[in-house]
Design an enzyme around this catalytic site. Structure first.
Site, PDB file in Angstrom:
ATOM      1  N   CYS A  75       0.869  -1.183   0.000  1.00  0.00           N
ATOM      2  CA  CYS A  75       0.000   0.000   0.000  1.00  0.00           C
ATOM      3  C   CYS A  75       0.897   1.222   0.000  1.00  0.00           C
ATOM      4  O   CYS A  75       1.583   1.498   0.987  1.00  0.00           O
ATOM      5  CB  CYS A  75      -0.930  -0.001   1.214  1.00  0.00           C
ATOM      6  SG  CYS A  75      -1.941   1.495   1.328  1.00  0.00           S
ATOM      7  N   CYS A 219      -4.826   6.107  -4.297  1.00  0.00           N
ATOM      8  CA  CYS A 219      -4.165   4.802  -4.191  1.00  0.00           C
ATOM      9  C   CYS A 219      -2.743   4.978  -4.691  1.00  0.00           C
ATOM     10  O   CYS A 219      -2.529   5.256  -5.872  1.00  0.00           O
ATOM     11  CB  CYS A 219      -4.912   3.753  -5.017  1.00  0.00           C
ATOM     12  SG  CYS A 219      -4.082   2.145  -5.062  1.00  0.00           S
TER      13      CYS A 219
END
EC number: 5.1.1.7
Length: 276
Positions: A75, A219
């Protein structure tokens, strides 16, 4: 027992961050699912866990759970918050931090202006490494969804991404097409779906449907994958500025075999305690 946590976000991609270096607990997928609920829990896109490393060559181990309880490999926005967190909590005094993830080692650089740069390592294009079912490696692939063919790029940034070029991200069918691509049988571990609108050689707009989280405000790995796809296909040149719903990320990539560098903010929202 009560666990201390910090709520953070990177461009609106929000996280619950747990220090399991100075606290000790066994976190399970059910905890991420319980705490991740925005109505009955704390609410977040991902749970980030800071652990002491097993590898002597790194400073920390970094684990990530989606709000649906699934553990994922990487992530990018979370990595920036991870760096800010370990400095704020004085778990390290280093401004350059080496972190072990499920997909390998990444390097985090905290800058004096508060921005954090993340060396995400080189992208992977070999279908089996993404993983993606394809006869051979290519810059783009036809993907059939509901009888329609869509041209996608497939790339791994430590986690799998499909990237589609669209004319306008505002009208792109993110919520209709996103979950169908996420769960497409050609992506055996599911996939994140990015919808990119190229503005010019160095600017683009992006929306991302994240595996296990749905559409998020930003993201980081999705931005890296979109930039890599756009540069690979000749649509854009490095460096790339990507505008996501939550704000802007800067991506640099010198080409195949070279690492992707992502730069953006990391913000602490509040501190809290949760009962395990």
């Amino acid at each position: 027992m009560l666990l201390r946590f910090t709520k953070m976000h990177g461009l609106g991609n929000d996280f619950m961050v747990l220090d399991l270096v100075s606290q000790h607990a066994h976190i399970q997928p059910k905890h991420a699912k319980q705490w991740g609920d925005r109505h009955t829990g704390i609410g977040f896109d991902q749970l980030l866990i800071v652990e002491a490393p097993n590898n002597p060559e790194v400073d920390f181990r970094y684990r990530i759970f989606n709000a649906d309880g699934s553990e994922v490999e990487q992530c990018g926005n979370g990595a920036r918050c991870f760096a800010r967190f370990v400095l704020d909590k004085r778990l390290t005094a280093k401004k350059r931090i080496r972190v072990e993830t499920k997909s390998g080692i990444i390097v985090l650089d905290v800058q004096n202006d508060g921005q954090v740069s993340v060396d995400m390592g080189p992208p992977r294009f070999i279908p089996a490494e993404i993983p993606f079912v394809a006869d051979a490696q290519a810059l783009s692939y036809p993907l059939e969804v509901d009888g329609q063919l869509h041209s996608i790029a497939a790339v791994s940034m430590g986690n799998p991404h499909a990237v589609l070029r669209v004319d306008d991200v505002r009208t792109a069918p993110v919520h209709e097409l996103g979950p169908k691509i996420e769960n497409h049988p050609r992506f055996p571990q599911r996939v994140n779906a990015g919808f990119i609108q190229v503005i010019d050689r160095h600017r683009a707009n992006l929306r991302v449907w994240e595996r296990g989280a749905g559409e998020t405000q930003a993201c980081g790995t999705g931005a890296c994958a979109a930039a890599v796809a756009a540069i690979s296909q000749g649509w854009m040149d490095s460096p790339v500025s990507l505008d996501l719903p939550g704000g802007r990320l800067h991506i640099e990539w010198a080409g195949p075999g070279k690492p992707v560098l992502m730069t953006g903010p990391a913000v602490r929202v509040y501190e809290g305690q949760v009962r395990l």
